[in-house]
Design a protein around this motif. Structure first.
Motif, PDB file in Angstrom:
ATOM      1  N   THR A  90      24.018  -8.208 133.132  1.00  0.00           N
ATOM      2  CA  THR A  90      25.478  -8.312 133.067  1.00  0.00           C
ATOM      3  C   THR A  90      26.047  -7.336 132.045  1.00  0.00           C
ATOM      4  O   THR A  90      27.082  -6.689 132.287  1.00  0.00           O
ATOM      5  CB  THR A  90      25.878  -9.758 132.714  1.00  0.00           C
TER       6      THR A  90
ATOM      7  N   GLN B  95      25.644  -3.643 133.421  1.00  0.00           N
ATOM      8  CA  GLN B  95      26.579  -3.315 134.506  1.00  0.00           C
ATOM      9  C   GLN B  95      27.934  -2.882 133.980  1.00  0.00           C
ATOM     10  O   GLN B  95      28.601  -2.040 134.589  1.00  0.00           O
ATOM     11  CB  GLN B  95      26.753  -4.520 135.433  1.00  0.00           C
ATOM     12  N   ARG B  96      28.335  -3.457 132.859  1.00  0.00           N
ATOM     13  CA  ARG B  96      29.641  -3.107 132.302  1.00  0.00           C
ATOM     14  C   ARG B  96      29.572  -1.859 131.435  1.00  0.00           C
ATOM     15  O   ARG B  96      30.568  -1.152 131.277  1.00  0.00           O
ATOM     16  CB  ARG B  96      30.199  -4.301 131.530  1.00  0.00           C
TER      17      ARG B  96
ATOM     18  N   PRO C 249      28.335   1.269 134.822  1.00  0.00           N
ATOM     19  CA  PRO C 249      28.625   0.763 136.174  1.00  0.00           C
ATOM     20  C   PRO C 249      27.894   1.512 137.286  1.00  0.00           C
ATOM     21  O   PRO C 249      27.679   0.946 138.369  1.00  0.00           O
ATOM     22  CB  PRO C 249      30.142   0.941 136.300  1.00  0.00           C
TER      23      PRO C 249
ATOM     24  N   SER D  64      21.813   1.636 139.013  1.00  0.00           N
ATOM     25  CA  SER D  64      21.271   0.692 139.997  1.00  0.00           C
ATOM     26  C   SER D  64      20.410  -0.339 139.267  1.00  0.00           C
ATOM     27  O   SER D  64      19.664  -0.005 138.339  1.00  0.00           O
ATOM     28  CB  SER D  64      20.438   1.428 141.048  1.00  0.00           C
TER      29      SER D  64
ATOM     30  N   MET E 209      26.603 -10.430 139.303  1.00  0.00           N
ATOM     31  CA  MET E 209      25.910  -9.140 139.304  1.00  0.00           C
ATOM     32  C   MET E 209      25.697  -8.616 140.721  1.00  0.00           C
ATOM     33  O   MET E 209      25.915  -7.435 140.997  1.00  0.00           O
ATOM     34  CB  MET E 209      24.542  -9.276 138.612  1.00  0.00           C
TER      35      MET E 209
ATOM     36  N   ARG F 267      28.566  -7.110 142.306  1.00  0.00           N
ATOM     37  CA  ARG F 267      28.855  -5.772 141.789  1.00  0.00           C
ATOM     38  C   ARG F 267      27.808  -4.748 142.220  1.00  0.00           C
ATOM     39  O   ARG F 267      27.822  -3.615 141.756  1.00  0.00           O
ATOM     40  CB  ARG F 267      28.923  -5.813 140.256  1.00  0.00           C
TER      41      ARG F 267
ATOM     42  N   ALA G 152      24.165  -5.243 142.246  1.00  0.00           N
ATOM     43  CA  ALA G 152      22.765  -5.476 141.882  1.00  0.00           C
ATOM     44  C   ALA G 152      22.037  -6.137 143.044  1.00  0.00           C
ATOM     45  O   ALA G 152      22.644  -6.851 143.849  1.00  0.00           O
ATOM     46  CB  ALA G 152      22.680  -6.348 140.637  1.00  0.00           C
TER      47      ALA G 152
END
Length: 489
Positions: A21, A24-25, A28, A31, A191, A194, A196
């Motif tokens: 998490t 990802q931020r 972005p 992968s 996730m 978004r 994942a």
């Protein structure tokens, strides 16, 4: 060979969910793929029935405030509380963002209490209270030696107790109960939305460094037994008790000398609404001599799927498994020439722990009920059933003096170049997942931290600092996160 995955997370628990998490931020475009050996995520230590769900903030856990040379050392308690505030800030950010739409699904208000009996323990708790009550992160702590007051806090502790027995309790109403299973599922769900990828029933069986610095990961699909290989730029081993064996397979030199001491556990549980209604708190006592910190006895309110229950324990036991659904060969497979001395030395240096575990393994149900009745004297045997808790693996390693030690807590082990890292150890674990993963990010991506700092500070305003420096900062931070999480400040 397919394009390398930027981030591979091994294990579908709270640690992988938290790191994924965060990344990802921060990045972005990266992968991310998660590989979980079981058929669903959050089935081991993150499962709500495999842990006590305490939002570990040292409000009630007496093992974080040891007595040294006649003085109560509160430094560890303050450190753990600071770590939990980091987790609260990140969760609050995700609630505001909409990634965690319903905080009540994973966190609930449950007062945290410490409860002791006997003159020596009462004196200790009184001095602990005096040492903590004026610290900004422990504001609102109450202390009482009065049975009527303690009964008003949680009625189950007092009836049936001798009036002549010295007792004392502290209480902070702003404690929490956390369902880390629900939190893990929510984080991983967000996730995957978004981008994942989550692959359950996929067991990692091999890790090998390639000549170009990537990691080749061999995976067995547990349904059908087929194999596949992927390559990754960065690997996080968040497999709980299984992390040691996987890090050994990676052959990074940093894992040499490490061992793991497995400890299993059980809790007594009741769902009887009449009993549950009499105890709405998490109440921690003092550990037995020789007991590991994770075996501090506590009587806890648990809230899982909106339903309240009570747990008492843990009762420590021993199994050679490193995971609850692991193999009896786990401990033996972890033995290596480089860590044999660690295993032997740690065992010889902790004979009191060995003795305690042997005693616990052979404890009868009657003895376990007697331990419960030290907290709740009127407990009725028929109301309580025994459940098996999660498996924990304590870190064993060489200390600064070269001697083998058992380390209580968690530790990040990573390769020198930061391309692979894993988490070893146990409590406070899940409650401090966010600060642990931030530490991992700083350790594995040092060249990225300056670039990431503005976003990190947005997600965790205290990043790079502390919450408890001043009363004003602590009050403001606690109030803000409490509002977002819908709990008491």
């Amino acid at each position: 060979m397919s394009k390398p995955i930027d981030v591979v997370l091994i294990g579908g628990g709270i640690m992988s969910a938290t790191l994924g998490t965060l990344l990802q931020r921060l990045e972005p475009g990266w992968s991310i793929e998660i590989f979980e050996s079981l058929g669903d995520i959050a089935q081991e230590s993150s499962n709500p029935w495999n842990n006590a769900g305490t939002g570990h903030s040292a409000l009630c856990e007496l093992n974080y405030t040891p007595e040294k040379n006649g003085q109560i050392d509160v430094s560890k308690a303050i450190e753990v509380n600071e770590q939990f505030q980091v987790s609260r800030q990140f969760w609050s950010y995700l609630v505001d963002e909409g990634a965690l739409p319903d905080p009540k699904a994973f966190i609930n208000e449950v007062p945290h209490m410490s409860f002791v009996w006997g003159e020596k323990n009462v004196d200790y708790l009184r001095r602990r209270y005096e040492a903590l009550k004026d610290h900004p992160l422990f504001a609102g702590m109450e202390f009482s030696e009065d049975a009527r007051t303690i009964r008003s806090w949680t009625p189950l502790l007092i009836p049936g107790r001798a009036k002549s027995e010295p007792i004392a309790a502290t209480r902070i109403a702003a404690g929490t109960d956390v369902d880390f299973g629900a939190l893990t599922r929510a984080l991983i769900g967000a996730m995957t939305e978004r981008g994942a990828k989550l692959k359950t029933d996929h067991r990692v069986v091999g890790l090998k460094r390639t000549k170009d610095g990537l990691w080749k990961i061999r995976i067995r699909h547990e349904v059908g037994g087929t194999h596949l290989e992927v390559t990754a730029r960065f690997v996080f081993v968040g497999a709980g008790g299984g992390a040691l064996n996987l890090l050994q397979k990676s052959r990074i030199p940093e894992i040499k000398g490490y061992g793991g001491f497995p400890i299993s556990g059980e809790f007594l549980r009741t769902d009887n609404p009449e009993v549950v209604a009499k105890h709405q708190a998490k109440v921690y006592g003092k550990a037995s001599v020789g007991a590991p910190p994770m075996s501090v006895p506590h009587l806890d309110t648990r809230v899982v799927n909106g339903q309240a229950s009570l747990l008492f324990g843990p009762y420590a036991g021993f199994s050679t498994k490193y995971l609850k659904k692991g193999s009896l060969l786990d401990l033996f497979q972890a033995l290596r020439p480089h860590n044999l001395g660690t295993f032997i030395g740690a065992g010889l240096g902790n004979l009191d722990l060995v003795k305690y575990l042997v005693t616990e393994v052979f404890a009868t149900r009657a003895k376990k009920m007697r331990a419960l009745r030290e907290f709740a004297p009127t407990a009725v045997d028929a109301d309580w059933r025994l459940i098996t808790a999660g498996q924990r693996v304590q870190v064993m390693k060489k200390g600064a003096d070269g001697k083998a030690v058992i380390q209580f807590g968690t530790e990040v082990v990573s390769a020198a170049d930061g391309s692979i890292a894993g988490l070893l150890g146990a409590s406070p674990g899940a409650s401090t997942a966010v600060p642990i993963m931030l530490t991992l990010a700083e350790k594995c991506f040092p060249d990225k931290i300056a670039e990431w700092t503005p976003k990190l500070t947005e997600m965790v305003p205290s990043f790079g600092g502390t919450v408890g420096d001043t009363a004003a900062t602590a009050k403001k931070t606690l109030a803000r996160t409490a509002k977002a999480l819908q709990i008491q400040a």
